[in-house]
Scaffold this active site. Sequence first.
Site, short mmCIF file in Angstrom:
data_model
loop_
_atom_site.label_atom_id
_atom_site.label_comp_id
_atom_site.label_asym_id
_atom_site.label_seq_id
_atom_site.Cartn_x
_atom_site.Cartn_y
_atom_site.Cartn_z
N ASP A 82 0.84 -1.03 0.18
CA ASP A 82 -0.09 0.06 0.05
C ASP A 82 1.08 1.13 -0.23
OD1 ASP A 82 -1.26 2.24 0.68
OD2 ASP A 82 -2.88 1.05 1.84
N HIS A 83 1.14 1.78 -1.14
CA HIS A 83 2.40 2.82 -1.13
C HIS A 83 1.99 3.94 -0.24
CE1 HIS A 83 -0.57 4.94 -3.89
NE2 HIS A 83 0.53 6.01 -3.93
N HIS A 128 -5.91 3.03 0.96
CA HIS A 128 -5.14 3.98 1.60
C HIS A 128 -5.76 4.73 2.75
CE1 HIS A 128 -2.89 3.07 -1.96
NE2 HIS A 128 -3.62 3.75 -2.87
C1 BG6 Z 1 -3.38 4.57 -6.27
C2 BG6 Z 1 -4.83 4.52 -7.27
O1 BG6 Z 1 -3.41 3.47 -5.44
O2 BG6 Z 1 -3.21 5.74 -5.82
C3 BG6 Z 1 -4.79 5.75 -8.01
O3 BG6 Z 1 -5.02 3.34 -7.74
C4 BG6 Z 1 -4.68 6.98 -7.27
O4 BG6 Z 1 -6.04 5.80 -8.75
C5 BG6 Z 1 -3.24 7.01 -6.58
O5 BG6 Z 1 -4.55 8.18 -8.26
C6 BG6 Z 1 -2.84 7.97 -5.54
O6 BG6 Z 1 -1.69 7.92 -5.06
P1 BG6 Z 1 -0.94 9.22 -4.74
O7 BG6 Z 1 0.38 8.75 -4.24
O8 BG6 Z 1 -0.61 9.99 -5.96
O9 BG6 Z 1 -1.69 9.91 -3.79
#
Ligand code: BG6
Length: 489
Positions: free
Chosen positions: A177-178, A240
């Site tokens: 989960d980045h 997230h």
């Molecule tokens: C991803 C989603 O997990 O997270 C995307 O699949 C989204 O739809 C993205 O744009 C948002 O990540 P960040 O790091 O740009 O807030």
Amino acid sequence: IDKPNVVIVIFGATGDLSKRKLFPSIYRLYQNGKIGEDFAVVGLARRPWTNEVFRENVRDSIQNASLNAEDIEAFSSHFYYHSFDVTDTSSYDHLKILLEELEGNYQTDGNRIFYLAMAPEYFGSIANQLQQNGLKDSAGWTRLVIEKPFGHDLESAKALNNQIRVAFNENQIYRIDHYLGKEMVQNIEVIRFANGIFEHLWNNRFISNIQVTSSEELGVEDRARYYDHSGATRDMVQNHMLQMVALLAMEPPIKLTPEEIRSEKVKVLRALRHVDPDKVDEFFVRGQYGSGTSKGEVVKGYREETEELAGSTTETYVAGKVMIDNYRWAGVPFYIRTGKRMKEKSTKIVVEFKDIPMNLYYKDEAEKHPNLLVINIQPNEGITLYLNAKKAGIGSIAEPIKLSYTNNGVDGINTPEAYEKLIYDCIIGDTTNFTHWDEVAYSWAFIDSLLQAWSASQPKFPNYPSGSMGPQAANDLLEQDGFHWWPIT
Ligand code: BG6
């Protein structure tokens, strides 16, 4: 620094994630001395590329990501390409031979990371093929990194998990989960548990509500096929948003180990109040963007983006009131909202403290300004504390003042990218910032209750213009409780 030797095998090496995130992150680890010379990366995909074409691609991706890339030649020589068919057993046999050869050349002790950065339908079968074809039988450790989506609902997530668990143990599985790699998301725990002035007040006696916003400016882009089957709830909330809620609400861990931290998060996710189908509109709002203006340009509505989206009822926006039924949080709403094509790109947490019982210093009772702790996750990184202090001059009127700290530009270095930290954690075997199966399961159970409640009726879409902060109903959600969304800038 711990620098284990490793071969990283990337499934989906010609894809977007590899180019945008994985190669640049591995490069930064190399540049910062977090991985030494004893490593190799094997890229797998269907295309019949050569090592040279692959390396050219790797170099390209780094040049965009880094200004001083003088050692990229040496770096890219660690990359190998192998044309691969994930459904064909002989592909795995050839991979095994290649890995053994590289392990000899690079002295990597048999340590292997298998990184699945490709279509989720193959996750389970790849994991099993790796085991059946002996790719896990090396002299060192083997780990499996899995990108999202981890299932489509609880049932499919369970099926996928059971499939993977045949081949890998829970502690060998690194579910990405980045958001958990973001510096300020990791900071939530430290801000809470390393500060007496916050932790003592961090409960339903002193906090009135918490607001978590993750807004995006971009629309669906070229991901219509994936996104239309997913929607904002599965794409952002299941993972997230609920992960941030868990970090905000968890009890202090008794030790800083992955097991202790993750088990505290699991307890929060277990306590989420499931959505009552009769009351879904009191708790959740869904939206889909119509046309509007983004960055000064007129943009199309979701349904006009491509032909396959015409008439779609997929939500591109969710706002909700999440209740955590436990001792610490009973009665405190956690409001969340996320969406595409909103006013700006920003992720932010606002913790609103209860006002004191009788505040004599407000000029106007109608304009209360309670204490707020704002955690800025992106694009700015930092925290802001809103306090009240005397307005200069005659009289005793309180006005809000801001104490701000920003992380950006500390020591003139950008904070590391989420992926850089997560890849490093995986190399050193730290699972803290990866989601445990129990977290995945409890968050899906919650999401399933919401999606099921919604499935009983057809939404009236589109209901918010591109470039706005979402549908009016999302404001009403807070107003019915006597609150409002605090501005995100
Ligand atoms: C991803 C989603 O997990 O997270 C995307 O699949 C989204 O739809 C993205 O744009 C948002 O990540 P960040 O790091 O740009 O807030």
